[in-house]
Design an enzyme around this catalytic site. Sequence first.
Site, PDB file in Angstrom:
ATOM      1  N   ASP A   1      45.230  50.544  38.596  1.00 31.39           N
ATOM      2  CA  ASP A   1      45.191  49.097  38.789  1.00 31.39           C
ATOM      3  C   ASP A   1      44.675  48.830  40.206  1.00 31.39           C
ATOM      4  OD1 ASP A   1      45.607  46.408  39.073  1.00 31.39           O
ATOM      5  OD2 ASP A   1      47.745  46.439  38.610  1.00 31.39           O
TER       6      ASP A   1
ATOM      7  N   ASP B   1      47.817  33.836  29.603  1.00 31.08           N
ATOM      8  CA  ASP B   1      48.241  34.979  30.406  1.00 31.08           C
ATOM      9  C   ASP B   1      49.774  35.050  30.397  1.00 31.08           C
ATOM     10  OD1 ASP B   1      48.232  37.071  32.370  1.00 31.08           O
ATOM     11  OD2 ASP B   1      46.327  36.324  33.124  1.00 31.08           O
TER      12      ASP B   1
ATOM     13  N   ASP C   1      46.850  44.354  28.809  1.00 29.11           N
ATOM     14  CA  ASP C   1      46.521  44.443  30.229  1.00 29.11           C
ATOM     15  C   ASP C   1      47.522  45.371  30.917  1.00 29.11           C
ATOM     16  OD1 ASP C   1      45.339  43.950  32.671  1.00 29.11           O
ATOM     17  OD2 ASP C   1      46.055  41.882  32.843  1.00 29.11           O
TER      18      ASP C   1
ATOM     19  N   ARG D   1      42.201  46.550  29.326  1.00 27.87           N
ATOM     20  CA  ARG D   1      41.695  46.906  30.647  1.00 27.87           C
ATOM     21  C   ARG D   1      41.587  48.422  30.770  1.00 27.87           C
ATOM     22  NH1 ARG D   1      44.479  44.613  36.091  1.00 27.87           N
ATOM     23  NH2 ARG D   1      45.946  46.321  35.718  1.00 27.87           N
TER      24      ARG D   1
ATOM     25  N   ASP E   1      39.662  43.199  37.786  1.00 29.63           N
ATOM     26  CA  ASP E   1      39.913  42.166  38.789  1.00 29.63           C
ATOM     27  C   ASP E   1      38.792  42.087  39.816  1.00 29.63           C
ATOM     28  OD1 ASP E   1      42.229  41.836  37.402  1.00 29.63           O
ATOM     29  OD2 ASP E   1      43.520  42.795  38.882  1.00 29.63           O
TER      30      ASP E   1
ATOM     31  N   HIS F   1      37.489  33.747  33.434  1.00 33.27           N
ATOM     32  CA  HIS F   1      38.893  34.033  33.742  1.00 33.27           C
ATOM     33  C   HIS F   1      39.087  33.946  35.250  1.00 33.27           C
ATOM     34  CE1 HIS F   1      42.888  35.533  33.471  1.00 33.27           C
ATOM     35  NE2 HIS F   1      42.640  36.761  33.889  1.00 33.27           N
TER      36      HIS F   1
END
Length: 952
Positions: free
Chosen positions: A281, A428, A541, A601, A617, A675
């Site tokens: 991440d 979300d 996610d 993701r 991101d 997004h």
Amino acid sequence: MANAAIVPLFVLLCFSIAGLSVAVDRNNFKTCEQSSFCRRLRSLEEQTSDFVALPQTLQQFKQYITLNLQHQKTQHEYQLKLACLLGGNSFHLQVDEREPLSARYRVTDSLVQPPQYGPTTVEGSSGTLIMVACGEGEQKAKAAIQIAPFKVDFYRNGVLVLSANGKGMMRFEHRRTKEQQQQQQQHEEPNHQEGEEDGGAAGDAAPGGADAPATVDDPGAWEENFKSHHDSKPHGPEGLALDFSFPEAKVLFGIPEHADSFALKHTATKGTDPYRLYNLDVFEYELNNGMALYGAVPVLYGHGDTAGTVGVFWQNAAETWVDIFNDSEQQNVVSSIVNLVRGIGQGEPPVANFISETGIMDVFVLLGPQPNDAFQQYTALTGRAPLPQLYALAYHQCRWNYNDERDVEQVSAKFDEYDIPMDTMWLDIEYTDGKRYFTWDHHKFPHPVEMINNLTALGRHMTIIIDPHIKRDGGYFFHNECTDRKLYVKNKDSGDYEGWCWPGAASYVDFFNPDARRHYADQYLLEHFREQTATVGIWNDMNEPSVFNGPEVTMPKDNLHHGGWEHREVHNLYGHLQLTATFDGLMRRGAGSLRPFILTRAHFAGSQRFAAVWTGDNMAEWGHLRASIQMCLALSVAGISFCGADVGGFFGNPEGDLFARWYQTAAFQPFFRSHAHIDTKRREPWLFPEDVRLVIRDAIRHRYRLLPLWYTLFYEHEQHGLPVMRPLLAQYPRDAEAFAIDDQFLIGDRLLVAPVLEAKPAGDKRQVYFPVHENGQGDWWYDCDNYQKHTAAGVVGIPVDAYKVPVFQRGGTIVPRKERIRRASTLMIHDPYTLVVALNRESTATGTLYLDDETSYEYRRGQYLYLQFEYRDGVLSSRKIDTTATFPTKSWLERVVFVGLAKQPTTVTLHRASSDDATPLELVREGAAPGVAVVRKPGVVMSEPWSIKLQF
């Protein structure tokens, strides 16, 4: 009470860590030097391998051979298995310890099915060489196994195209106890050379090889610390490495996911890290480097303009680093058409060195010979994306977070007010009851099913997020079930692992446990998760997995999974197995009828069988806009065609010109979603000035016009495995100047897209490269806006304004469109088609169109139309490709646009297969470009055979 106060504070800290005010903190993530196995096993110079084959151990079976290998210093033995894949142009090579202290993990979940082998023949064996051949005839694929030092050379049509261990960098640390290692060290001590005690200089290979005393002396070999985290390493050092040389290649590409150029850069230099494959991440990730990101697909290709393409699929789910060795000329490969590749490949051929922490050597060698052949060979192994529902290919609107039901309703209504099509609203994590998945916050969303049905009534859909971390709360049903059924990942002491993520204290479903996968999948069923409908899409996610307080923001490597496997062995598969469970749940939720839509993701090889992927991101910067192309091209050639990036950038607030250009670019990428982060300004299109809003509206409407093309290409991807979004080299494998270009791309073999990627293009022009074939000629290309024809290859400056996206249709193709734009794609199913017939030098063109019900799996039972269009000698005809299939469509042919005609037709007639009559049709001259003619309202139903004849 103390813990209750700590949780919000920690979560608030995580929000800050997640990038609200700072870019990625490199200190949170390891370098090769900080990763002990990478430091220990990395080699920067060619060596003489310590491994030899033992020819007396050769055994030949019908579909494979086995052969023992030996490390000359340790005398430890390994077994090689080599097999020809069915079809004869690919090999499967495996190396494992012959008698391991304990079993090593073998990846199987990435493949569609176990490898299918064909005849594997030993053609000759001597004291120095063993020759293995696939198939029959003179042009067999062959593998030459050199005995000492060990290496394997792969030949295609008599040409050496790949060497494994050609540079002698092979390493394989056998499993052992500390006592065994100490005994080995004492045995080898007389040969201990100066400098070995520290494992050599950082980045250098230890002189004694991977199993020399440097292994035990490496402070990270038996246990390792990173920042405040300790890795107990119960199995000790178990790394492996193998180099691959590409003698005929001029460019290497693949191994997503990295925010870097499509052509892989030289990394094999002190102070430069290899490309890293380790799902992490990483927020606000940096551009132009090989840092690990959210996914890891260990497939790499080498391509040259003479011998074509060869691929290497390194099937290993552990942390992996890939060093790239390029000739000094190749280091200058750039991805801009301003500086096209010159003189590359004139020195040493490129090399890729794969370095993994554990597992076995499990390698598929894909011999092409052309790029598309290699791509198909890879997807034949790992699978192809199933045809999505049509709405999934349309436009998606998302942010973290839409506040409540009224917010959702108002945003949907605003799209209609401003006449902007939109198919899906996304929610979300804030829609849940306190980050408890499979629940709703009934204060903000008191009537979720009614809200979803209201969207459905408008032809729209909803997608909601469900992550793998489960809130540790005694009042949460799913946490209690996972605890009682022992379905969580365990820590090294066999207790339920506890980490921190959005809910605060959380545990993680062990998707390697079949019972856990089944129970997780069950939660999607309507009888369990009642406040949803069968049409709702799912967004998985944070599934790297993300652990805010874990090492490198993920799970400790010495955690334990079902079967006793350590997390280090399977890390890159974790998110992939969440997808398999989610897909299973959605399939059963829809009774096997509706095609599931899932976005993920984290991803691995084979994830394309279950989900679309987005690039994570990103940031509201021009560089990240360009990176969206580079990253999706790399994913596409690695089997993941359904790819996109957050439009506008997840972090930050895009200026109007960047936002508009991002929409224009994303409208021509497979997955199209806007997004944004919770702390960004609201950025729905109507919140920007009118000039920006109108450009965005125009871009989205362009997407909807081309939905028939997108849908057809995804059907053809499922059938044949070719990427939907393609690099130029896929269509132009002999044009070396196109190999590294990654700021423009192809959609199938039909459209060339060159988006505007800077705020103020020099001279208000976008420099576009039109590639060439091996005969030195380029294709004819037609500007999709005005049908202006471009016949010369090379760089051309295309004038651009705020609305202009340089998109060109290739001569010789026929592209289907729908010109009637509605609020959602689901409302366009019966609308008529337009065909754009773009002629090539020979005045011919072909194309295809696929139709079905756009939602179900009935197409797999023959309920579809797959049409072939062909223009030749003044006649455009339509026929079924599959005459056994049928679909009762109401769609009809509204217009045909002919471009590139040598002269204007005088009359045009329609001929139906069911009648001998010729029906005159209306012919009009349209547009400023010469050679354009439009036939209006042929009126024929798309399901019936017909032809249209032009008279000149």
